[in-house]
Design an enzyme around this catalytic site. Structure first.
Site, PDB file in Angstrom:
ATOM      1  N   GLY B 278       0.817  -1.213   0.000  1.00 22.24           N
ATOM      2  CA  GLY B 278       0.000   0.000   0.000  1.00 22.24           C
ATOM      3  C   GLY B 278       0.849   1.260   0.000  1.00 22.24           C
ATOM      4  N   TYR B 315      -2.811  -9.501   7.691  1.00 24.74           N
ATOM      5  CA  TYR B 315      -4.115  -9.243   8.325  1.00 24.74           C
ATOM      6  C   TYR B 315      -4.543 -10.383   9.240  1.00 24.74           C
ATOM      7  CZ  TYR B 315      -4.536  -5.726   4.567  1.00 24.74           C
ATOM      8  OH  TYR B 315      -4.326  -4.682   3.705  1.00 24.74           O
TER       9      TYR B 315
ATOM     10  N   GLY C 103      -7.476  -3.016   0.541  1.00 25.16           N
ATOM     11  CA  GLY C 103      -6.207  -3.609   0.973  1.00 25.16           C
ATOM     12  C   GLY C 103      -5.125  -2.590   1.207  1.00 25.16           C
ATOM     13  N   CYS C 104      -5.312  -1.732   2.188  1.00 28.19           N
ATOM     14  CA  CYS C 104      -4.277  -0.757   2.515  1.00 28.19           C
ATOM     15  C   CYS C 104      -3.937   0.157   1.358  1.00 28.19           C
ATOM     16  CB  CYS C 104      -2.988  -1.427   3.006  1.00 28.19           C
ATOM     17  SG  CYS C 104      -3.139  -2.124   4.637  1.00 28.19           S
ATOM     18  N   VAL C 105      -4.914   0.701   0.688  1.00 28.20           N
ATOM     19  CA  VAL C 105      -4.626   1.766  -0.292  1.00 28.20           C
ATOM     20  C   VAL C 105      -5.534   2.961  -0.043  1.00 28.20           C
ATOM     21  CG1 VAL C 105      -3.598   0.539  -2.201  1.00 28.20           C
ATOM     22  CG2 VAL C 105      -6.082   0.534  -1.934  1.00 28.20           C
TER      23      VAL C 105
END
Ligand code: SF4
Ligand code: SF4
Lengths: 301, 538, 105
Positions: B278, B315, C103-105
């Site tokens: 990310g 996660y 997802g973590c963006v």
């Protein structure tokens, strides 16, 4: 109750109590090694404890053996046990009652210890003047304990019942436990009030107990007090009050357990991951019995 | 307004169709101006009529999990029976050796003193809504375990006055309620007994995931499953990851005027950098900053393009031990294959906790490769004298957020502060900070979750204490005329803060910008002619 | 799974209205999405961004990073917000018929 019923009653309870506590502790100790779940601050990290740091603050920490200090743990526990530091810091409204109840209990335990000493002094026939001093100490300790404890326990009962933050979380068993403690303190005060040589009488009683003297006897008030105390001791291992000992494990075995994997642990872990798993969710693919390690190792499909 | 009736524990199993609580924004604890006017905020997005007919909506009006209403009573009963079976498995050594001891210790010794309540950022921010009290969830779960998973539990429950019904209402509400906790463990820190309500929440989530197969889509199906399959929960494939890095390398090489080149799959490198994917996608400047620091310090480093070696997130830490173990094991296998000396964990808190400590007892033998935080790695570099710094380049207000997973959970507190005190002349602390910090509100996977209207919960309630702290730390420059830097060295925290900032318009109204630690280090380098931190300008 | 009707087609969408079967996408669907967010006319600029997004997604299985979108289209971030009211991730991706980024963006 008189004669040999007393020693049988008391020593049986003490024995059962010890057995139950040993059982509870063994149950905890024998549980499998768990994954690490530590929580800062960890007192055994002597240099870094003041800011809550751990050995992970060190560049390439694995190059050096990380010593664990012993002393700060003792200080931490002492502050907790004697001053209820955590409750003082985070729940001040409860502290006066919690603190006094705990001290009430500590003092009653201490008084039991003095009664034991007095019994020994009686057996050893030390001069009356010395004995009187010890009787006085025992009386003061016991009565202070009863009063302080009673204050705390009444406060807690009221708080639990009147404060909406507590009421919903208090079940019959919670009140039962508190009333039981109250009964100890009240019966103690009554026994003391009705007797003009409280500590002396208890000293004699304790002596007869340990010498298993069939002539052992006591007054109704004193007898009730003793019975209540020992019934409570019998009840204690079934309650959350075992925290006086399990607290050691919640801290040592979880919160402060930051030991990196070592050889002894590895052997245990190898056994654990060889155990069958029965979780039913599809992604676990346990097939009701596949081994933990295999499930994890298997390539995702 | 009618006064709310006090919520009881047994309410959890009543009226499956009705919400347990309604959240009213005016009951939340107040925020400093200009964020104090609730009418100027977006409010809570209501469920649409269509969503109301399809989805279970019986908790608090927020919905994170998109649980579909069962079609029949039989289906409901089936789930209830599965849940009951799961309760037993949690106490079973084979199934739950990983956390059996901590779980039982926490279940059996709570004295209901409520000391933990006021430590909980969710509970306090909500204006003390009973439903979010750390012990509300935990006590219900405890009573269920006592009743259904222990011998004689049923009659003991009656005797003790701690009886609780297990039905569809109970489990559907507990499922959603398990995701109203950020696993920040502030509560656990204050518990005089050492009980951990955060752990209890996680065990509850685990039961749902490992037994019923219920988990938030973002954490499971599009989380760990996707990561193990494709390489990253973002869907970033290895080839696309490399392509993106190449693009950023070029882009920054061009804008900064220094050569940047990412190393991939370098066998025998000293360091495997394990970023979150990310960061590549949403905060590329962070990844670039790492590359610059490593190169300037002469470190031999590499990224990995193996699945999932370029995404350090895990996660599984939030909801499932098996998935946790799978991801952690893959990470270690990749490091082993590359024969690196150590893994350096990037700016991602839960990666730290998962890999540094929780997985430490999962990685046996040669998989137990040394793992270090980027923080100590940077501290060593910054104070080694290998790089020349000019702290005056960072002469703007900076405050530091402490990610729970790095600070409270791992005890890495001072090294990042030593760096900031050295490199940022206007560094100031939040109150409280360090191991007593407030959670960003995105912990425990919430940061990744965004379905239906859960972002409103994250911005309004879970992140409320944090927002308050941040604003207070910059109260000497409340207006946007001075650019201020919120250093949040964790991807999950940054993303959660972005949700908060977007919701309230914090960047525009207060001039606060979110970034990591690496950027501040690079911004202070003497060698860099242009500023690295650009305050949102391209 | 939720459904909506756009441009006369019944579509499976997620809870935020993102299409789940990207193959069913048509330009009319993009226009209909735009209408829903108050953009009545899709200009060349809109199409430039939408086509880039969609093609990138089809080739790479993921939405392009914003930095890339900015560079490839030549639009500033502000311009992208002018074109797409909820921004590139929440409007543009949706209109282009690709799933929501997670997802973590
Ligand atoms: S978890 Fe700890 S602090 Fe909270 S009520 Fe239980 S014993 Fe008290
Ligand atoms: S872990 Fe954090 S969010 Fe969860 S109950 Fe405890 S304090 Fe509250």
């Amino acid at each position: 109750m008189s004669g040999l019923y007393w020693p049988v009653f008391i020593f049986t309870i003490v024995f059962v109590f010890i057995a139950l506590m040993v059982y509870r502790v063994l149950k905890i100790i024998k549980m499998p090694v768990h994954l690490r779940w530590e929580l800062a601050p960890i007192p055994h990290d002597k240099e870094r404890y003041s800011h809550g740091g751990s050995y992970l603050e060190e560049h390439e920490w694995w190059r050096r053996k990380q010593p664990k200090a012993f002393f700060p743990i003792i200080t931490y526990m002492a502050w907790e046990i004697f001053l209820m530091k955590g409750v003082w810091q985070h729940n001040r409204g409860l502290w006066p009652f919690s603190f006094t109840l705990h001290w009430g209990i500590y003092l009653v335990i201490l008084s039991l210890f003095f009664h034991f000493i007095n019994a020994m002094l009686l057996i050893g026939s030390v001069p009356a003047a010395v004995q009187d001093v010890f009787f006085s100490i025992a009386s003061v300790v016991a009565v202070t304990g009863y009063c302080v404890g009673l204050f705390g326990v009444v406060g807690l009962i009221l708080k639990r019942y009147l404060d909406k933050n507590y009421r919903e979380y208090s079940s019959y068993s919670t009140y039962f436990k508190l009333l039981f403690l109250a009964a100890i303190f009240v019966s103690g005060i009554v026994a003391w009030a009705l007797s003009n040589d409280f500590a002396n009488a208890l000293g004699v009683f304790t002596r007869d107990l340990f010498t298993v003297d069939s002539g052992i006897t006591t007054t109704a008030a004193m007898g009730s007090h003793i019975i209540i105390i020992f019934l409570f001791i019998l009840y204690l291992p079934f309650t959350d009050m075992v925290h006086f000992i399990t607290k050691f494990f919640t801290h040592h075995s979880v919160r402060w357990d930051d030991s990196p994997q070592n050889e002894k642990m590895t052997a245990k872990l190898r056994d654990l991951i060889n155990q069958p798993v029965t979780w039913s969710a599809p992604h676990v693919k346990s097939n009701r019995g596949n081994r933990w390690g295999d499930i994890v190792e298997k390539e995702n499909d | 307004m009618t006064k709310k009736k006090k919520l009881t524990l047994n309410d959890i199993s009543r009226n499956a169709e009705k919400r347990l609580t309604e959240i009213n924004i005016d009951e939340l604890i107040p925020l400093p101006p200009p964020y104090d006017k609730s009418e100027e905020l977006p409010g809570i997005k209501p469920l649409t009529d269509d969503q109301k007919t399809r989805l279970v909506d019986n908790l608090d009006g927020f919905n994170a999990l998109v649980l579909l209403k069962p079609q029949s009573k039989e289906e409901e009963d089936k789930f209830v029976r599965q849940f009951e079976a799961g309760l037993k498995k949690l106490l079973n050594k084979g199934d739950n050796w990983t956390f059996l001891q901590p779980l039982l210790l926490s279940l059996e010794h709570c004295v209901r003193c409520q000391t933990c309540s006021d430590a909980c950022p969710v509970y306090v921010a909500s204006g003390k809504q009973e439903i979010y009290r750390p012990t509300y969830r935990a006590e219900i779960f405890r009573r269920l375990i006592n009743k259904f998973a222990k011998p004689g539990g049923k009659w003991l429950a009656k005797l003790k006055g701690a009886d609780i019904k297990l039905n569809w209402a109970t489990i559907s509400r507990l499922y959603e309620l398990a995701y109203r906790c950020t696993l920040c463990r502030r509560c656990a820190q204050t518990c005089p007994i050492g009980v951990d309500n955060g752990l209890i929440t996680r065990e509850l989530r685990k039961l749902f995931s490992q037994e019923l197969g219920w988990a938030p889509k973002e954490l499971h199906e599009k989380g760990t499953v996707l990561q193990l399959e494709v390489g990253s929960p973002t869907g970033l494939r290895p080839d696309v990851a490399k392509d993106n890095m190449e693009f950023i390398d070029e882009d920054f090489t061009e804008s900064l005027g220094i050569k940047i080149k990412t190393n991939w799959d370098k066998q025998g490198a000293d360091v495997l950098l394990l970023h979150s994917a990310g960061d590549i996608l949403s905060f590329p400047e962070s990844v670039i900053a790492f590359a610059i620091i490593c190169d300037k310090a002469g470190i031999s480093w590499t990224l990995s393009s193996d699945i999932p070696g370029y995404d350090g997130v895990n996660y599984g830490l939030f909801y499932d031990d098996i998935q946790l173990a799978k991801v952690a094991t893959r990470h270690a296998q990749i490091a082993k294959k590359l024969k690196v000396k150590k893994i350096v964990m990037g700016e991602c808190g839960h990666e730290h906790k998962a890999l540094a400590t929780v997985a430490d007892r999962l990685l046996t033998g040669d998989l137990n490769i040394p793992r270090e935080s980027f923080i100590t790695f940077f501290e060593d570099i910054v104070f080694s004298g290998k790089i020349k710094f000019d702290p005056s380049k960072n002469n703007f207000p900076v405050t530091l957020h402490d990610p729970c997973n790095i600070v409270r959970n791992l005890g890495i507190v001072e090294p990042q502060r030593r760096i900031l005190r050295y490199l940022c002349p206007q560094f100031r602390e939040m109150i409280p900070h360090g191991v007593d910090n407030q959670c960003c509100g995105g912990g425990g996977g919430l940061s990744v979750m965004s379905d239906v209207n859960i972002n409103d919960f994250k911005a309004l309630i879970a992140g409320r204490m944090k927002l308050k702290q941040i604003l207070e730390a910059f109260s000497d420059h409340p207006r946007p005329d001075v650019n201020k830097y919120l250093c949040a060295p964790c991807l999950n925290c940054k993303l959660q803060m972005r949700v908060i900032f977007d919701y309230y318009g914090v960047q525009e109204k207060s001039g606060i910008y979110i970034g990591g630690l690496a950027e501040l280090i690079v911004n202070a380098m003497v060698d860099l002619k242009k500023p690295f931190i650009t305050w949102g300008e391209e | 799974m939720a459904q909506i009707e756009l441009a006369g087609v019944m579509l499976q969408v997620d809870e935020h209205g993102f299409m789940q079967e990207t193959g069913k996408w048509t330009e009319d669907i993009a226009r209909a999405y735009g209408q829903k967010e108050g953009v009545t006319e899709l200009t060349d600029d809109h199409w430039k961004a939408l086509n880039y997004l969609r093609n990138y997604y089809l080739a790479n299985g993921i939405c392009p990073m914003v930095r890339r979108l900015v560079k490839e289209t030549g639009f500033t971030l502000k311009k992208l917000y002018d074109l797409f009211p909820e921004g590139p991730a929440n409007s543009a991706c949706k209109w282009a018929g690709v799933p929501k980024a997670t997802g973590c963006v």
